[in-house]
Design an enzyme around this catalytic site. Sequence first.
Site, PDB file in Angstrom:
ATOM      1  CB  CYS A 115     -59.140  -4.522  -9.460  1.00 21.54           C
ATOM      2  SG  CYS A 115     -60.540  -4.064  -8.438  1.00 21.54           S
ATOM      3  CG  HIS A 251     -56.156  -5.933  -6.518  1.00 19.69           C
ATOM      4  ND1 HIS A 251     -56.219  -4.575  -6.346  1.00 19.69           N
ATOM      5  CD2 HIS A 251     -57.439  -6.389  -6.468  1.00 19.69           C
ATOM      6  CE1 HIS A 251     -57.492  -4.219  -6.195  1.00 19.69           C
ATOM      7  NE2 HIS A 251     -58.242  -5.301  -6.266  1.00 19.69           N
ATOM      8  CG  ASN A 281     -60.321  -3.352  -3.924  1.00 15.68           C
ATOM      9  OD1 ASN A 281     -59.645  -2.699  -4.722  1.00 15.68           O
ATOM     10  ND2 ASN A 281     -61.051  -4.396  -4.271  1.00 15.68           N
TER      11      ASN A 281
HETATM   12  N1  ACO Z   1     -69.919  -6.535   9.200  1.00 15.44           N
HETATM   13  C1  ACO Z   1     -70.394  -7.539   9.949  1.00 15.44           C
HETATM   14  N2  ACO Z   1     -70.914  -8.672   9.415  1.00 15.44           N
HETATM   15  C2  ACO Z   1     -70.932  -8.763   8.077  1.00 15.44           C
HETATM   16  C3  ACO Z   1     -70.448  -7.748   7.246  1.00 15.44           C
HETATM   17  C4  ACO Z   1     -69.924  -6.583   7.857  1.00 15.44           C
HETATM   18  N3  ACO Z   1     -69.408  -5.546   7.165  1.00 15.44           N
HETATM   19  N4  ACO Z   1     -70.599  -8.127   5.970  1.00 15.44           N
HETATM   20  C5  ACO Z   1     -71.158  -9.348   5.979  1.00 15.44           C
HETATM   21  N5  ACO Z   1     -71.370  -9.741   7.252  1.00 15.44           N
HETATM   22  C6  ACO Z   1     -71.947 -11.002   7.741  1.00 15.44           C
HETATM   23  C7  ACO Z   1     -72.848 -11.654   6.710  1.00 15.44           C
HETATM   24  O1  ACO Z   1     -74.147 -11.104   6.769  1.00 15.44           O
HETATM   25  C8  ACO Z   1     -72.793 -13.095   7.132  1.00 15.44           C
HETATM   26  O2  ACO Z   1     -73.675 -13.280   8.215  1.00 15.44           O
HETATM   27  P1  ACO Z   1     -74.579 -14.628   8.296  1.00 15.44           P
HETATM   28  O3  ACO Z   1     -73.587 -15.760   8.381  1.00 15.44           O
HETATM   29  O4  ACO Z   1     -75.376 -14.404   9.544  1.00 15.44           O
HETATM   30  O5  ACO Z   1     -75.382 -14.639   7.043  1.00 15.44           O
HETATM   31  C9  ACO Z   1     -71.376 -13.269   7.665  1.00 15.44           C
HETATM   32  O6  ACO Z   1     -70.888 -11.950   7.924  1.00 15.44           O
HETATM   33  C10 ACO Z   1     -70.433 -13.966   6.709  1.00 15.44           C
HETATM   34  O7  ACO Z   1     -70.589 -13.398   5.426  1.00 15.44           O
HETATM   35  P2  ACO Z   1     -69.728 -13.928   4.215  1.00 15.44           P
HETATM   36  O8  ACO Z   1     -70.142 -13.205   2.982  1.00 15.44           O
HETATM   37  O9  ACO Z   1     -69.731 -15.421   4.188  1.00 15.44           O
HETATM   38  O10 ACO Z   1     -68.279 -13.443   4.653  1.00 15.44           O
HETATM   39  P3  ACO Z   1     -66.909 -13.828   3.992  1.00 15.44           P
HETATM   40  O11 ACO Z   1     -66.052 -14.488   4.985  1.00 15.44           O
HETATM   41  O12 ACO Z   1     -67.093 -14.472   2.648  1.00 15.44           O
HETATM   42  O13 ACO Z   1     -66.284 -12.386   3.719  1.00 15.44           O
HETATM   43  C11 ACO Z   1     -65.985 -10.763   1.993  1.00 15.44           C
HETATM   44  C12 ACO Z   1     -66.974 -11.469   2.879  1.00 15.44           C
HETATM   45  C13 ACO Z   1     -64.991 -10.003   2.855  1.00 15.44           C
HETATM   46  C14 ACO Z   1     -66.730  -9.787   1.090  1.00 15.44           C
HETATM   47  C15 ACO Z   1     -65.213 -11.805   1.143  1.00 15.44           C
HETATM   48  O14 ACO Z   1     -66.140 -12.650   0.524  1.00 15.44           O
HETATM   49  C16 ACO Z   1     -64.334 -11.185   0.104  1.00 15.44           C
HETATM   50  O15 ACO Z   1     -63.342 -10.553   0.423  1.00 15.44           O
HETATM   51  N6  ACO Z   1     -64.646 -11.416  -1.187  1.00 15.44           N
HETATM   52  C17 ACO Z   1     -63.803 -10.920  -2.285  1.00 15.44           C
HETATM   53  C18 ACO Z   1     -64.120  -9.473  -2.515  1.00 15.44           C
HETATM   54  C19 ACO Z   1     -63.098  -8.850  -3.399  1.00 15.44           C
HETATM   55  O16 ACO Z   1     -61.913  -9.046  -3.257  1.00 15.44           O
HETATM   56  N7  ACO Z   1     -63.528  -8.057  -4.352  1.00 15.44           N
HETATM   57  C20 ACO Z   1     -62.618  -7.367  -5.179  1.00 15.44           C
HETATM   58  C21 ACO Z   1     -63.195  -7.107  -6.444  1.00 15.44           C
HETATM   59  S1  ACO Z   1     -62.138  -6.103  -7.335  1.00 15.44           S
HETATM   60  C22 ACO Z   1     -63.038  -5.145  -8.433  1.00 15.44           C
HETATM   61  O17 ACO Z   1     -62.981  -5.370  -9.607  1.00 15.44           O
HETATM   62  C23 ACO Z   1     -63.906  -4.041  -7.898  1.00 15.44           C
END
Ligand code: ACO
Length: 340
Positions: A115, A251, A281
Amino acid sequence: MTRPRAGVTALGVYAPPKVVSNHDLEKIMDTSDEWITTRTGIKRRHVAADDEYTSDLAFRAVEDLVRRHGEAALEGVDLVLVATNTPDALFPSTAALVQAKFGLKAAAFDLLAACPGWLYALSVAQAYVQSGQARRVLAIGAEALTKVMNWEDRATAVLFGDGAGAVVVEAVPDAYGLRSLIIGADGNGGGLLHLGSVGRCLPDGTRLSDKLHMNGREVFKFAVRVMNTATIEAVEKAGLNADDISLFVPHQANLRIIEAARERLGLASDRVIVTVDEYGNNSTASIPLALAHALDAGRIAPGDHLLLVSFGAGLTWASAVLTWGPWTAPTPSPIPVPSA
Ligand code: ACO
C-alpha cells in the site's frame, strides 16, 4: 549546489463505476453491513469490471490528469513509475504499457511496496528530479485488488476495492513540495500479509497462494503503531509541529486506524480526509484518490502542509509532509460517487 525541491504539480484519478455495497456482500457471504461499518468504516467499494485490469485503471487516471491540467502536463516526462500489487503481468511492466499508451519518450518501471507503494514512487521520483536525471516523473498508484481476493475469507474480502491515481512530480519553488519523505520496511512481518507469485513459500515457511492472505489482527496492531511513529517522524523531519498540518491524508484501510492516528496527533476531526467509506482499501490508489476528493471539495489550498502516511505488506510504511502548490486547484472532477 542546493538540490531543487520536488513537488506534485498535476493529479488525476479514477475509480471504476461498478460499486459493491456492504448489503450486496451480505447476499454472497456470512457478513453484515453493521459488522463491516463498525469494524472498518467501509460502506461500499469500487470494483473493476471483469475485463478491466490495472493498466486500464492507470490509463484512466492519466486521462483524468490530462483533462484537469491539459496535455502540457505530460511534456518532459522522462520516467513513468507504476506502484502496484496487481500488475497485469510480471512483465511487461504496467509502467511500460502507460508509456506506450501516451506516447511518452520516457523510461518506465513498476514498483512493488504494497500500500505505501505510491509514496515509495514519490520518493523515487523525488530522487530522480533532485539529481537531474528526470525533468518530470509520472508516478501512478493503480490496483485491481478485487481480482486476487479469496471470497471465502470474509475477514479480508470485505476490505478491499480497486482504483488508480496519477501525479506529475517535478522541481517546484522552495516554499512548496516535499518537506520530508520517509520510507521503511521490516520483512520479518512478511508472513502477516501475502500474495504468491512464482514462489511457493516464504523463507519462514509461510505457504503462498494466488489469493491475498492477511492476519488482520496483527496487521491492525502494526498499522496503529507505525502510523503514529511515521507521522511524528515526518512532521519533525519537516521542521513543523502537528498544529502546522492543514490536512492529514492517511492511507484509507480502516477508519479505526485513521482515527487512532488522528487523535494521537491531536488533530481536530475536520483536519483529516476520509474516503474509506466510499472505496474501501484500494492500496496504492488510496492516497491520490483521497487527495483528489479533498481538492475537489476545496479543502486544499496552495501553501497547505499535507501529512501523508501509509502502511502495508512487507511489512512496509511511508510518510511525508507535502506543501501543496504552487499550482491552483484544478477543475473539479466528476469522480464517480453513486448514491448508496
Ligand atoms: N463479517 C462478520 N463477521 C466477521 C467478518 C465479516 N466480514 N470478518 C470476521 N468476522 C468475525 C470473526 O470471525 C470473529 O468472530 P469470532 O469472534 O466468533 O471468532 C469476529 O468477527 C472478530 O474478528 P476479528 O478478526 O477479531 O475482528 P477485528 O475487530 O480485528 O477486525 C479487521 C478485523 C477489520 C480485518 C481488522 O483486524 C483490520 O482492519 N486489520 C487491519 C487490516 C488492514 O488494514 N490491512 C491493510 C493492509 S494494506 C496492504 O498492504 C494490502
